[in-house]
Design an enzyme around this catalytic site. Structure first.
Site, PDB file in Angstrom:
ATOM      1  CG  ASP A  66      -0.214   0.073   2.531  1.00 43.52           C
ATOM      2  OD1 ASP A  66       0.821  -0.612   2.667  1.00 43.52           O
ATOM      3  OD2 ASP A  66      -0.660   0.804   3.435  1.00 43.52           O
ATOM      4  CD  GLU A 121       4.143   0.419   6.919  1.00 46.51           C
ATOM      5  OE1 GLU A 121       4.967   0.676   7.812  1.00 46.51           O
ATOM      6  OE2 GLU A 121       3.839   1.237   6.024  1.00 46.51           O
ATOM      7  CG  HIS A 323       5.037   9.250   3.212  1.00 45.40           C
ATOM      8  ND1 HIS A 323       4.482   9.277   4.470  1.00 45.40           N
ATOM      9  CD2 HIS A 323       5.227   7.941   2.926  1.00 45.40           C
ATOM     10  CE1 HIS A 323       4.347   8.046   4.933  1.00 45.40           C
ATOM     11  NE2 HIS A 323       4.795   7.208   3.995  1.00 45.40           N
TER      12      HIS A 323
END
Length: 348
Positions: A66, A121, A323
């Site tokens: 994910d 996660e 991210h």
């Protein structure tokens, strides 16, 4: 083999897989692993699972498939592969698959391998890791997270999420009652002071209790005013999430606080056969190995205490790109990590 490895990761990056929406990516990976002749399935938690080998100790290669939100166009540019998840953490899981394949084809695989592409996660639930925690008892475990091809991660800090909500009767701004946002600010300052008291004399980030204010909102309808916030805390060793929650509840006063995702910090010894195998392999491929302790949290925090086996986190990529809108992996580093892990699997 390099072309096949790059094609696998590139195809995986083209499949969006936000937390809770990993079904298409899991199906793709199961199909790819089944094509290698491995036993492959999607388990009840939505994890993509591949089983290889019939003899020797069980090694669980636990990555996650994910990602956080934010679409990044998938492209190869200046020796780098861009895309959401390239570093965190589809790149490391693709490394797991290709390293296992390389070791198998070379006849060096002397262990049983369970490859698990875990779900959620990036969410507080860690659904995939919690599911497999009760279903495997490995002799060794490698967590798929970016460390760089020549470094190995031994530990992660713990985590606690605090969801704060205060509702109160509306009052004139010139009155004596603090506004709901002012009460939140006071609570946040209390949290900061609590963390600062713990951190006194502790210089390493891994040893500090670190708060972050993630979300704030406020409003009212003329009768009731409200304010909400989400606070994240990164926990060092020795801090129990339940005890910390009790402390914060006492600081919140009349506000309602709800806690989520609590897990303690975890650190594995550096003297295990698994860590030693990585050191030897990295040196054999021309690298100078080093150990890391991360200030984030990973599925190691979930399975490490339960399995109580030699465990490390490993994978190509620079975790500072996690991210970010510039997330990418250096392709040559990805290939190096595959070779290092294949060598490790041949030693276990």
């Amino acid at each position: 083999m390099e072309h096949e490895s790059l094609a696998l990761l590139e195809a995986l990056l083209h499949i969006p897989s936000l937390s809770g929406q990993e079904a298409e990516a899991a199906a793709f990976l199961v199909d790819r692993m089944a094509g290698y002749g491995w036993e492959a399935t999607v388990d009840a938690a939505g994890n993509a699972v591949g089983l290889v080998g019939h003899e020797g100790p069980l090694v669980v290669l636990l990555g996650h498939i994910d990602t956080v939100p934010g679409a990044i166009p998938v492209r190869v540019e200046a020796g780098c592969l861009y895309g959401r998840g390239a570093v965190d953490a589809k790149g490391p899981f693709a490394t797991f698959i290709q390293a296992t394949r390389r070791a198998e084809l070379a006849g060096r695989l002397r262990c049983r391998v369970a490859l698990v592409g875990a779900t959620e996660e990036e969410a507080a639930s860690s659904k995939g890791a919690h599911y497999v925690r009760e279903r495997y008892a490995p002799a060794y475990c490698v967590i798929g997270e970016p460390s760089g091809w020549n470094r190995v991660t031994l530990g992660y800090k713990g985590r606690l999420l605090v969801h704060y909500r205060l509702e109160q009767a509306s009052a004139h701004s010139a009155g004596e009652l603090p506004a709901a946002p002012e009460s939140l600010v006071a609570f946040w300052r209390e949290v900061e002071a609590h963390c600062a008291a713990h951190n006194a004399g502790r210089e390493r980030l891994f040893d500090q209790l670190i708060p972050s204010l993630r979300q704030v909102a406020s409003g009212g309808d003329g009768l009731t005013d409200w304010c909400t916030a989400t606070i994240g805390l990164r926990l060092p060793e020795g801090i129990d999430p339940a005890c910390l929650a009790d402390d914060l509840r006492a600081l919140a006063g009349a506000a309602h606080v709800r806690f989520e995702g609590g897990c303690p910090a975890f650190r594995s010894p550096r003297t295990t056969p698994l860590a030693s195998a990585f050191l030897r392999s990295i040196r054999a491929h021309g690298g100078q190995p080093a150990f890391l302790h991360k200030t984030g949290t990973a599925d190691m925090n979930v399975v490490g205490p339960a399995w109580n086996c030699p465990i490390v986190a490993y994978g190509p990529g620079d975790s500072r790109l996690d991210h970010t809108p510039n997330e990418h992996i250096v392709i040559s580093e990805y290939f190096q990590a595959i070779e290092v892990l294949a060598e490790v699997l041949g030693q276990l």
